[in-house]
Design an enzyme around this catalytic site. Sequence first.
Site, mmCIF file in Angstrom:
data_model
loop_
_atom_site.group_PDB
_atom_site.id
_atom_site.type_symbol
_atom_site.label_atom_id
_atom_site.label_comp_id
_atom_site.label_asym_id
_atom_site.label_seq_id
_atom_site.Cartn_x
_atom_site.Cartn_y
_atom_site.Cartn_z
ATOM 1 N N SER D 21 9.116 -9.857 10.555
ATOM 2 C CA SER D 21 10.210 -10.517 11.268
ATOM 3 C C SER D 21 9.722 -11.760 12.017
ATOM 4 C CB SER D 21 10.811 -9.540 12.269
ATOM 5 O OG SER D 21 11.843 -10.173 12.989
ATOM 6 N N VAL D 71 8.570 -18.526 20.700
ATOM 7 C CA VAL D 71 9.890 -18.862 20.192
ATOM 8 C C VAL D 71 10.978 -18.286 21.100
ATOM 9 C CG1 VAL D 71 11.497 -18.517 18.271
ATOM 10 C CG2 VAL D 71 9.106 -19.115 17.814
ATOM 11 N N GLY D 72 10.812 -17.018 21.463
ATOM 12 C CA GLY D 72 11.789 -16.439 22.386
ATOM 13 C C GLY D 72 13.096 -16.082 21.704
ATOM 14 N N ASN D 99 15.623 -6.988 12.367
ATOM 15 C CA ASN D 99 14.860 -6.798 13.599
ATOM 16 C C ASN D 99 15.816 -7.000 14.777
ATOM 17 O OD1 ASN D 99 13.033 -8.382 15.788
ATOM 18 N ND2 ASN D 99 11.727 -6.989 14.636
ATOM 19 N N CYS D 130 8.759 -7.809 22.031
ATOM 20 C CA CYS D 130 8.690 -9.266 22.020
ATOM 21 C C CYS D 130 8.134 -9.751 23.354
ATOM 22 C CB CYS D 130 10.055 -9.905 21.800
ATOM 23 S SG CYS D 130 9.920 -11.714 21.813
ATOM 24 N N GLY D 217 -2.092 -13.640 13.719
ATOM 25 C CA GLY D 217 -3.070 -14.186 12.784
ATOM 26 C C GLY D 217 -4.346 -13.362 12.744
ATOM 27 N N GLY D 243 -0.712 -7.489 11.400
ATOM 28 C CA GLY D 243 -1.513 -8.217 12.373
ATOM 29 C C GLY D 243 -2.673 -8.876 11.661
ATOM 30 N N GLY D 265 2.790 -11.606 8.217
ATOM 31 C CA GLY D 265 3.447 -12.491 9.174
ATOM 32 C C GLY D 265 2.956 -13.920 9.030
HETATM 33 C C1 LIG Z 1 6.515 -17.576 15.031
HETATM 34 C C2 LIG Z 1 6.627 -16.084 15.126
HETATM 35 C C3 LIG Z 1 7.861 -15.488 15.416
HETATM 36 C C4 LIG Z 1 7.984 -14.111 15.513
HETATM 37 N N1 LIG Z 1 9.207 -13.550 15.774
HETATM 38 C C5 LIG Z 1 9.320 -12.193 15.797
HETATM 39 C C6 LIG Z 1 10.576 -11.571 16.003
HETATM 40 O O1 LIG Z 1 11.608 -12.217 16.130
HETATM 41 N N2 LIG Z 1 10.632 -10.195 16.062
HETATM 42 C C7 LIG Z 1 9.508 -9.431 15.911
HETATM 43 O O2 LIG Z 1 9.571 -8.207 15.967
HETATM 44 N N3 LIG Z 1 8.300 -10.002 15.691
HETATM 45 C C8 LIG Z 1 8.185 -11.357 15.643
HETATM 46 N N4 LIG Z 1 6.944 -11.913 15.409
HETATM 47 C C9 LIG Z 1 5.779 -11.036 15.246
HETATM 48 C C10 LIG Z 1 5.458 -10.796 13.787
HETATM 49 O O3 LIG Z 1 6.518 -10.145 13.138
HETATM 50 C C11 LIG Z 1 4.170 -9.940 13.677
HETATM 51 O O4 LIG Z 1 4.390 -8.724 14.343
HETATM 52 C C12 LIG Z 1 2.978 -10.614 14.306
HETATM 53 O O5 LIG Z 1 3.014 -11.996 14.066
HETATM 54 C C13 LIG Z 1 1.644 -10.052 13.811
HETATM 55 O O6 LIG Z 1 1.478 -10.226 12.438
HETATM 56 P P1 LIG Z 1 0.689 -11.473 11.779
HETATM 57 O O7 LIG Z 1 -0.618 -11.593 12.477
HETATM 58 O O8 LIG Z 1 0.594 -11.149 10.333
HETATM 59 O O9 LIG Z 1 1.539 -12.677 12.041
HETATM 60 C C14 LIG Z 1 6.831 -13.302 15.310
HETATM 61 C C15 LIG Z 1 5.607 -13.897 15.009
HETATM 62 C C16 LIG Z 1 5.486 -15.259 14.910
HETATM 63 C C17 LIG Z 1 4.155 -15.861 14.594
#
Ligand SMILES: Cc1cc2nc3c(=O)[nH]c(=O)nc-3n(C[C@H](O)[C@H](O)[C@H](O)COP(=O)(O)O)c2cc1C
Lengths: 259, 259, 304, 304
Positions: D21, D71-72, D99, D130, D217, D243, D265
């Site tokens: 998400s 982003v919020g 989500n 969040c 990341g 993650g 992500g």
């Molecule tokens: C730009 C951005 C926006 C995100 N927005 C949401 C969100 O709206 N809801 C949510 O549950 N997680 C959100 N996440 C978290 C990701 O879904 C994920 O849990 C997190 O980035 C870890 O995975 P990754 O390291 O593969 O990115 C966001 C992550 C990023 C980078």
Amino acid sequence: MSKRIEDLTVTENHRLAEGFFVVKVSSSAGLPEILPGQFVQVLVTESPSTFLRRPISVHDVDYLSNTISLLIQVAGAGTERLSRLRNGETINLIYPLGNAFTLPVLGDKVLLAGGGCGMAPLLFLGRKIKESGIEPQFALGFRNRSRILEHEQFRDLGTVHLATEDGSEGHRGFITDIPAFRESKWDRVYCCGPEPMMKAVAALCLERDIFCEVSLENLMACGMGICLCCIVPTTSGNLCSCTDGPVFNIRDLKWQTSE
Amino acid sequence: MSKRIEDLTVTENHRLAEGFFVVKVSSSAGLPEILPGQFVQVLVTESPSTFLRRPISVHDVDYLSNTISLLIQVAGAGTERLSRLRNGETINLIYPLGNAFTLPVLGDKVLLAGGGCGMAPLLFLGRKIKESGIEPQFALGFRNRSRILEHEQFRDLGTVHLATEDGSEGHRGFITDIPAFRESKWDRVYCCGPEPMMKAVAALCLERDIFCEVSLENLMACGMGICLCCIVPTTSGNLCSCTDGPVFNIRDLKWQTSE
Amino acid sequence: MADLRIKIGSLELRNPVMLASGTCGYGAELEDLIDLTKLGAIVVKGTTLEPREGNPYPRMAETASGMLNAVGLQNKGIGYFEKHIYPKLAEYDTHVIVNVNGNTVEDYIELARRIDRLTAIPAIELNISCPNVKQGGMIFGTNPTSAREVIAAVRQAYSKTLIVKLSPNVTDITEFARISEEEGAEAVSLVNTLLGMAVDPKTMKPVLSTVTGGLSGPAIKPVALRMVWQAARAVKIPVIGMGGIMNGDDALEFIMAGATAVQIGTATFIEPRTALNAIISIDSLLAERNFDSVANIIGIINRI
Amino acid sequence: MADLRIKIGSLELRNPVMLASGTCGYGAELEDLIDLTKLGAIVVKGTTLEPREGNPYPRMAETASGMLNAVGLQNKGIGYFEKHIYPKLAEYDTHVIVNVNGNTVEDYIELARRIDRLTAIPAIELNISCPNVKQGGMIFGTNPTSAREVIAAVRQAYSKTLIVKLSPNVTDITEFARISEEEGAEAVSLVNTLLGMAVDPKTMKPVLSTVTGGLSGPAIKPVALRMVWQAARAVKIPVIGMGGIMNGDDALEFIMAGATAVQIGTATFIEPRTALNAIISIDSLLAERNFDSVANIIGIINRI
Ligand SMILES: Cc1cc2nc3c(=O)[nH]c(=O)nc-3n(C[C@H](O)[C@H](O)[C@H](O)COP(=O)(O)O)c2cc1C
Ligand SMILES: Cc1cc2nc3c(=O)[nH]c(=O)nc-3n(C[C@H](O)[C@H](O)[C@H](O)COP(=O)(O)OP(=O)(O)OC[C@H]3O[C@@H](n4cnc5c(N)ncnc54)[C@H](O)[C@@H]3O)c2cc1C
Ligand SMILES: Cc1cc2nc3c(=O)[nH]c(=O)nc-3n(C[C@H](O)[C@H](O)[C@H](O)COP(=O)(O)OP(=O)(O)OC[C@H]3O[C@@H](n4cnc5c(N)ncnc54)[C@H](O)[C@@H]3O)c2cc1C
Ligand SMILES: Cc1cc2nc3c(=O)[nH]c(=O)nc-3n(C[C@H](O)[C@H](O)[C@H](O)COP(=O)(O)O)c2cc1C
Ligand code: FES
Ligand code: FES
């Protein structure tokens, strides 16, 4: 012995075989004393997945040109980058690091046994032994004929016995199957190579009560004795492979069981 | 418009001035339609501190050789790496991305105003405008004479007015101080450059009720509208600079106040 | 040259840059490469009452912009330290801080008492955050009640500067910073390593012998910096910041976020001169911006 | 070809790889680049009751092997979603999971009820983690009592598959995994971003408009993997791991550590094909090692 951190300049990068390279780097400051068995910690640049320095044995030293040779086998991203070093590039080293092989005494019959990039420290060791007035012999093992590395320089120092696992060149089997290894009465055996090779050599030497030193390639974070990550269980407890080693007498080792 | 991810081959890397390079990359698949104002997301390899792709405007397009030109200003590690691209290397792009400048209509008097790497999208825009039968004029601003970038190709498309902050060449001051800018009656002004330049141009155009589009260089994580990091406050709320932009009509912008 | 001196309780340091515990041995290992007397302080290896062999090999895994370690406080114990290491350290013209670890509150007390007697050691860093030992360590640092108990006990037993090293593996770092302050610590240092792990998909096993280990290096810097910022706003005692500092700019980020001093850990493995370079960077920034003293920029992000 | 199917509660996925998400929009943005029908599922953007403008610019900072975002939860609200986005999503031949985010328990309930009615949405991911919003979000996910309350309430209001997305910013992840299980969640997904920050030493200010943001990341992979391993040993419901997954090997690390499925992500920003590549890698490993099904390697590090 004092260590230093220095940018050295690449003067040669010679491909030995698929995935094996000899890189020569020269010091404008003049080389310090380096002992056979010691290693360098190389800073790898331009390789995003390489975070720590990489330990590489000193393969050879030429004080005339202030040049160190490194024999590099491509194992992953870090060594892959090193294999692409170009003449004139600089690389940053912390060196010389680690202890050294114990040199033999005059009259000793000496075998240097290795394979793959484990051959690296044996050239410099062989050279030092030769200089001390003893002609070393070498036992070098490879997977098959096509994997055999150039070893002219070893031949210049003493007899070379080859083994290949499939018998496509030299003796069939491992280096411990070489008749010269099994049949002669060696005073000292020095070994560096893949762990199974070192274990086989160590077993044979223990059985026959031959003095034997091996050079271990434990995972290292610092190479300078400050992280305690590179330990080797020994009869005197956990020792650091980077400062108490990488060279160990097999009698002191509780041989590591992790793969 | 459909975007793609593709490895392109570097065919030229030409140094324009200290810190400015034009890199040409060619597509073996054949280029898709690309509009002036669009950008590419470049994957930067061999640069350990560069994690995300880097957005770079399309500077020019040559459909005969299927080549895109990128004008790169070295700002940090990522663009530094791109400035060292060698012929024959491949780079991976996601492209074409973003919206486009609104082309003028026949009879319009058109000024393209920019400076530094903000000149990048103006060459391709100028070419398209010229092809549509309008001769554009250019207002290009630089710090001083020694910072002036090659702009022969702009001169081929139309008159170029220069400004330097210290007056060492062309008009003294900012591009908005160029008499031709202030005095003529422009129908359309297109601008890309440092934020203070774009704000000054926008202010002048608002005051004189001139149609004006600017190309913004917001920080981007994805460039494809999926991260929502690159937002621009507009009269219709926060818009994505990478999909709703990078080109915006100044009337729609609530000009960003962050530095 | 700007004034780089800072104070941690009654301890004055010539500058705010130290070497972190467990990443600089006892200093001697680095003497060939850097001039230790230029440093604010060195925090020597985690020391325990009894000698410890630490965890089995492998103890290390490289990760993206970081590393995991599972050393597990290998050291020769306080007795050996007093007899063989302390005499050499006592000769250094550098502040030497000892990092102290126990299985039980009694261990910590005993260690603190014994180090209190070593006149050349001006401070201890109470490590309640080591993730690599089964007993003690992080268990104290992630439970507010235990943390309070051990800090209070050590405060009683130790007369000189007491620094408490906090674990980042908690929901609310400010809670532990406050407890430290309330129980009489003169500073908190943070962060210790984040609990992490790695799997080798080829062997289908964990990489570390202990499965989990401590993550350090630039990967953790954003988290460390956030916690330092939070802690510095929550307490009045100095905060010593660390976690992924690789250069002068990184050190400045921590100081600007509220750290009175910083420690360099993993970076020393890669570039032993990192701490010295950081001192130079801090000094240059102060000169460029016309600040008299490093004190002017501590927590400056909260003010501008 | 090995059997890649997995089950999350009553929901069967064709393979264990989803898009996370907030990192894949509503899918459409990626359609030119990847075939969405090959994926296990896509988890679309964080959705709230009312439209949200999110936080001010700058919302992003690059860090070592990672990025911070603030982003919020910018989104157009559930009303717009139902009317304009859902109809398109309903046509996808891919499982679409929404989500869900609220300021209050009531928000969450209302959202869950409304999404329950959208027949083409087989599951929701309850985001109680969040870090980028003042109300709701991580506050629910770091407090056991609030977590329990919101999960229980949503469980009542929602009839289909309920996934709870956990925050890594806690001392003990297993506590939250257990609460989720106890309150009827059919899976937990973790981790959301770690709370971090960055300072620009040139401007002497925080980089993000909100000071702190969420770190994602490869930098966080070791921490995420450790939490997934811990959670998978603590509960019987499936754990969806994420993650820092950048490639197939990373995905395998999570599965071998106990994840039933994974989410990609940040990697999608850099290489949109990461999820598809991961599916291929999992399939190849299973073939090479003669495993019949991905189920054979879930948590395998605990068995060999
Ligand atoms: C730009 C951005 C926006 C995100 N927005 C949401 C969100 O709206 N809801 C949510 O549950 N997680 C959100 N996440 C978290 C990701 O879904 C994920 O849990 C997190 O980035 C870890 O995975 P990754 O390291 O593969 O990115 C966001 C992550 C990023 C980078
Ligand atoms: C004292 C010492 C001397 C060495 N001398 C040489 C030399 O002269 N020439 C040479 O080519 N190599 C030498 N090595 C090994 C060399 O350091 C590693 O191959 C290198 O660090 C791998 O880095 P990479 O980034 O290429 O691969 P990575 O991606 O880091 O690793 C690739 C694979 O190799 C494994 N690996 C990495 N390092 C080691 C290690 N130290 N022991 C066992 N497995 C490992 C990894 O687990 C992984 O599976 C030496 C190692 C030590 C400790
Ligand atoms: C749509 C778009 C088109 C662009 N076109 C071009 C182009 O044609 N040619 C070109 O040279 N550059 C262009 N840029 C800017 C370019 O993307 C950045 O300079 C680049 O990402 C910097 O990467 P780096 O790794 O070199 O530097 P970094 O180390 O990432 O950054 C160096 C410094 O520049 C600042 N910075 C980085 N990116 C931006 C940005 N987007 N806006 C403001 N400050 C930034 C950083 O904060 C830092 O202070 C464009 C940007 C966008 C968004
Ligand atoms: C190999 C290694 C050993 C460590 N040993 C200790 C220790 O004994 N005591 C301690 O308090 N911290 C120890 N640490 C943690 C560091 O002091 C520091 O808190 C952490 O590594 C974060 O900083 P860095 O990212 O700069 O390394 C150790 C870290 C590493 C990498
Ligand atoms: S590698 Fe750090 S102590 Fe040996
Ligand atoms: S950069 Fe990701 S939405 Fe624009």
